[in-house]
Motif scaffolding. Sequence first.
Motif, PDB file in Angstrom:
ATOM      1  N   SER A 290      34.774 129.883  63.299  1.00 41.68           N
ATOM      2  CA  SER A 290      35.297 129.090  64.419  1.00 41.68           C
ATOM      3  C   SER A 290      35.071 127.596  64.262  1.00 41.68           C
ATOM      4  O   SER A 290      35.761 126.796  64.879  1.00 41.68           O
ATOM      5  CB  SER A 290      34.664 129.573  65.729  1.00 41.68           C
ATOM      6  N   ALA A 311      38.366 128.931  68.530  1.00 46.99           N
ATOM      7  CA  ALA A 311      37.973 128.201  67.327  1.00 46.99           C
ATOM      8  C   ALA A 311      38.499 126.773  67.394  1.00 46.99           C
ATOM      9  O   ALA A 311      39.413 126.447  68.171  1.00 46.99           O
ATOM     10  CB  ALA A 311      38.524 128.888  66.082  1.00 46.99           C
ATOM     11  N   SER A 329      43.559 131.017  68.157  1.00 45.18           N
ATOM     12  CA  SER A 329      43.559 129.635  68.650  1.00 45.18           C
ATOM     13  C   SER A 329      44.428 128.784  67.740  1.00 45.18           C
ATOM     14  O   SER A 329      45.063 129.298  66.807  1.00 45.18           O
ATOM     15  CB  SER A 329      42.123 129.096  68.706  1.00 45.18           C
TER      16      SER A 329
END
Length: 356
Positions: A290, A311, A329
Amino acid sequence: MIMVVSTMVIVLVTVSLSGALRTKQTRIENNQIVRNAFEGGLDYVRDLAARGILRLPQTTAQIGIGSAKVTMTLTDASKGATINLLGTSITTPVAASLIKVDGSILYQGQTYRLQAIVGRGLLNTVWQCAFYDDSSLFTLANVTSNNLGTGGDVWIDGNATLGNGASHIGGNLTATGTILAFGVAVDGSKTPNSDGIPFPNVDDKANNYKDVALVKYGSNTTLNGYVFPAADSTTGYPVVYIDGKLNISGSFSGSGVIVANDDVTITGNITSTGGGHLVIITTGNINVNSSVTSVDGYIYTKGTLNIPSFASPTTFTDGVVANNASFGSTVRFNNDPFATNNPVEAYKLHLPGVWP
């Protein structure tokens, strides 16, 4: 008087013949210049085809050669197509992959028209894409391409569903199935139901890479940067082979290939220095931590590219080829045209589908 008149007639005839010869010579020279310009245009088309970056249907290609302007209309003439060539209707061989080129050459205010048939070359290559996914993609994440301004084509072998209106494709968005991308900006062409590009295969243990590897590691290896030696004239850029899982991050100097015969976890940012190019190949999945914000290298995974939820926005700088993808993300893809513009270098980099 008779002699004077005769002399004048001879002079007039000579002048007339001289003018006609000059006109004929000029016409011959112009025709040769036009043909040379058209041949230059054909070489340009052949180069695009050979590098796999000629994308049909493509209506026209233009190139200036000297004072001649060459405009070429390109038509797929493959597999038994019926085309008109110089006024004659012909059917191309069923097994042939061909392009019909209709040329319009503007030279000294005159327009000349020529036609030719050339080989189709590579239909396309996955390495022309910023992101290539060999499976359908459904995501609510923000997917952006070409944020670095180096190339942003996205190709999905299946249905493409981009559910985040903030997504921005800075190139062509192509899918072999449907495209659902309401509110998503696409700078180039949006092409559903396209012909596919074959996913380049790497065998389950990457034995070809293992055979040419300069360095070999066992399972559960961690690489925090690496300095690659110079390329070998026979085997190309050096290959580092990991027979198992790999954790990778850091600065990589020079050009080379990292191959893992299992999952790869990108634990931190990856950079390439010294003008080199890094290739990461895995027979497993690629998992991105992340905290990772930048991955500088050509990426191939025979499994899934996993971007976790919550992330940091992750930027891939060179191009990603994945069998599957899962985005939790924001993810940003770019293409480094070095590989497609330099086929010999792409081979030396051992890119799947180009090497062996």
